[in-house]
Design an enzyme around this catalytic site. Structure first.
Site, PDB file in Angstrom:
ATOM      1  N   CYS A  82      36.351  34.314  35.442  1.00  0.00           N
ATOM      2  CA  CYS A  82      34.766  34.713  35.591  1.00  0.00           C
ATOM      3  C   CYS A  82      34.359  33.966  36.917  1.00  0.00           C
ATOM      4  O   CYS A  82      34.816  33.116  37.403  1.00  0.00           O
ATOM      5  CB  CYS A  82      34.320  33.803  34.582  1.00  0.00           C
ATOM      6  SG  CYS A  82      32.277  34.161  34.730  1.00  0.00           S
ATOM      7  N   HIS A 153      42.984  40.724  35.209  1.00  0.00           N
ATOM      8  CA  HIS A 153      42.049  41.791  35.761  1.00  0.00           C
ATOM      9  C   HIS A 153      42.411  42.227  37.029  1.00  0.00           C
ATOM     10  O   HIS A 153      42.594  41.389  37.895  1.00  0.00           O
ATOM     11  CB  HIS A 153      40.523  41.273  35.883  1.00  0.00           C
ATOM     12  CG  HIS A 153      39.322  41.914  36.100  1.00  0.00           C
ATOM     13  ND1 HIS A 153      38.114  41.812  35.847  1.00  0.00           N
ATOM     14  CD2 HIS A 153      39.313  43.146  37.003  1.00  0.00           C
ATOM     15  CE1 HIS A 153      37.319  42.718  36.184  1.00  0.00           C
ATOM     16  NE2 HIS A 153      38.052  43.625  36.748  1.00  0.00           N
ATOM     17  N   ASN A 193      43.375  44.465  32.466  1.00  0.00           N
ATOM     18  CA  ASN A 193      42.001  44.792  32.460  1.00  0.00           C
ATOM     19  C   ASN A 193      41.360  45.224  33.731  1.00  0.00           C
ATOM     20  O   ASN A 193      41.976  45.015  34.657  1.00  0.00           O
ATOM     21  CB  ASN A 193      41.519  43.275  31.969  1.00  0.00           C
ATOM     22  CG  ASN A 193      40.003  43.361  31.824  1.00  0.00           C
ATOM     23  OD1 ASN A 193      39.363  42.339  32.778  1.00  0.00           O
ATOM     24  ND2 ASN A 193      39.333  44.286  31.245  1.00  0.00           N
ATOM     25  N   GLY A 215      36.578  46.175  28.315  1.00  0.00           N
ATOM     26  CA  GLY A 215      35.345  45.321  28.492  1.00  0.00           C
ATOM     27  C   GLY A 215      34.215  46.360  28.462  1.00  0.00           C
ATOM     28  O   GLY A 215      33.568  46.631  27.191  1.00  0.00           O
ATOM     29  N   ARG A 216      33.561  46.575  29.551  1.00  0.00           N
ATOM     30  CA  ARG A 216      32.288  47.363  29.424  1.00  0.00           C
ATOM     31  C   ARG A 216      32.459  48.728  28.719  1.00  0.00           C
ATOM     32  O   ARG A 216      31.381  49.012  28.124  1.00  0.00           O
ATOM     33  CB  ARG A 216      31.914  47.584  31.044  1.00  0.00           C
ATOM     34  CG  ARG A 216      31.199  46.288  31.642  1.00  0.00           C
ATOM     35  CD  ARG A 216      30.950  46.678  32.877  1.00  0.00           C
ATOM     36  NE  ARG A 216      32.218  46.625  33.739  1.00  0.00           N
ATOM     37  CZ  ARG A 216      32.391  47.215  35.000  1.00  0.00           C
ATOM     38  NH1 ARG A 216      31.466  47.920  35.688  1.00  0.00           N
ATOM     39  NH2 ARG A 216      33.519  47.284  35.515  1.00  0.00           N
TER      40      ARG A 216
END
Length: 321
Positions: A82, A153, A193, A215-216
């Site tokens: 994050c 990610h 990801n 995710g989104r």
């Protein structure tokens, strides 16, 4: 954060029985000192479910991991991906990729404190870390603790100069770097990801890595999850229709409202289920306008389902008195 709460996860579980669901990221301090039922409470039907933690203090993370395990979570995940300013100020999230030894100490403490698997979510790098050697070293140092599963990610995180939203979109995706990581470390479970929008995309990635995190895409167009069990897990059972999934959610909604919760706590997560469908806009408008009232009940959702599926509300049904 602020998205995959317990209501969202219960809804997503109506669409896929096999996919692993993740909590929002919760800081170790919040787990230790906060309202655990509000922050960590979940329904048995949400399994399998992973608790995602943020922090950089090995002792606190060990305590938080133990609490998570005692509550019944199936996996404890340390978020080292994050990029938000608030997260950096607390010295957790993506900034920790510059400190692999500290991450290793955290993971080691978390693993020793409880029996549930500990995994790590990270980026392919941060800021001026652009050599593949930086990712390689980070993974190797953390893997030496016995951690065998990494969610990567496939974008760098720019800790200075980009907002969290921009960090999800601006840095270019480099899937090949994640593929090469898997080739170099075939002993590790590597989950990719970032920017994955369809199940077909996921299947392509699974030719190179062990898993895919959505995710989104899963939030904005949740019905793509309905094909996960059949396409990814070879489940022969028919996926639920949109109407079936929402109708199955109604008892949960009724219980939530009966306990004093707001209908919108749940319905805000389902607005995208009719994405691209003929009456999807009307479905979203009805819930956006009617579900936010403190007095709204599950009947509002029933009406929205009828509108989306058949083109009429409760008052318009042929059998309405």
């Amino acid at each position: 954060m602020d998205w995959t709460d317990r209501h969202c996860r219960v809804f997503h579980r109506r669409l896929t029985k096999r996919a692993l669901l993740y909590t929002e990221m919760v800081t170790a301090d919040a787990v230790i000192h906060g309202d655990r039922e509000r922050l960590l409470g979940f329904s048995a039907e949400e399994h399998p479910i992973a608790l995602q933690l943020g922090g950089s203090d090995p002792a606190k993370l060990a305590t938080a991991a133990r609490i998570g395990a005692e509550l019944g979570y199936d996996e404890i995940n340390l978020n080292v991906g994050c990029p938000s300013d608030r997260v950096q100020e607390g010295r957790f999230g993506a900034c920790l990729m510059a400190e692999p030894e500290l991450v290793a100490a955290c993971v080691s403490a978390m693993r020793e404190s409880q029996p549930v698997p500990v995994t790590v979510k990270c980026r392919i790098g941060i800021d001026d870390q652009d050599a593949e050697a930086d990712l390689t070293r980070f993974i190797d140092v953390v893997a030496d603790t016995g951690c065998t599963s990494f969610v990567v990610h496939a974008r760098k995180a720019w800790l200075k100069g980009l907002s969290p939203k921009e960090n999800r979109e601006v840095p270019p995706l480099d899937y090949q770097r994640v593929y090469r990581l898997k080739v170099r470390r075939p002993d590790l479970t590597i989950i990719i990801n970032g920017g994955i929008e369809t199940i077909a995309d996921a299947e392509t990635h699974l030719e190179h890595v062990d898993g895919v995190m959505l995710g989104r895409a899963a939030y904005q167009n949740p019905y793509i999850l309905a094909d996960v069990d059949r396409s990814i897990f070879a489940d022969a059972s028919a996926p639920p229709t949109r109407g079936e999934a929402l109708t199955d959610l109604l008892p949960y909604v009724e219980r939530h409202v009966a306990k004093g919760g707001r209908l919108s706590n749940v319905t805000r997560h389902i607005l995208g289920i009719y994405h691209g469908q003929p009456r999807g806009r009307a479905f979203r408008r009805l819930l956006s306008e009617s579900a936010t009232s403190a007095s709204a009940t599950a009947e509002v959702l029933s009406e929205a389902i009828a509108l989306a599926e058949h083109g009429f509300g409760r008052q318009d049904r042929p059998d309405a008195a």
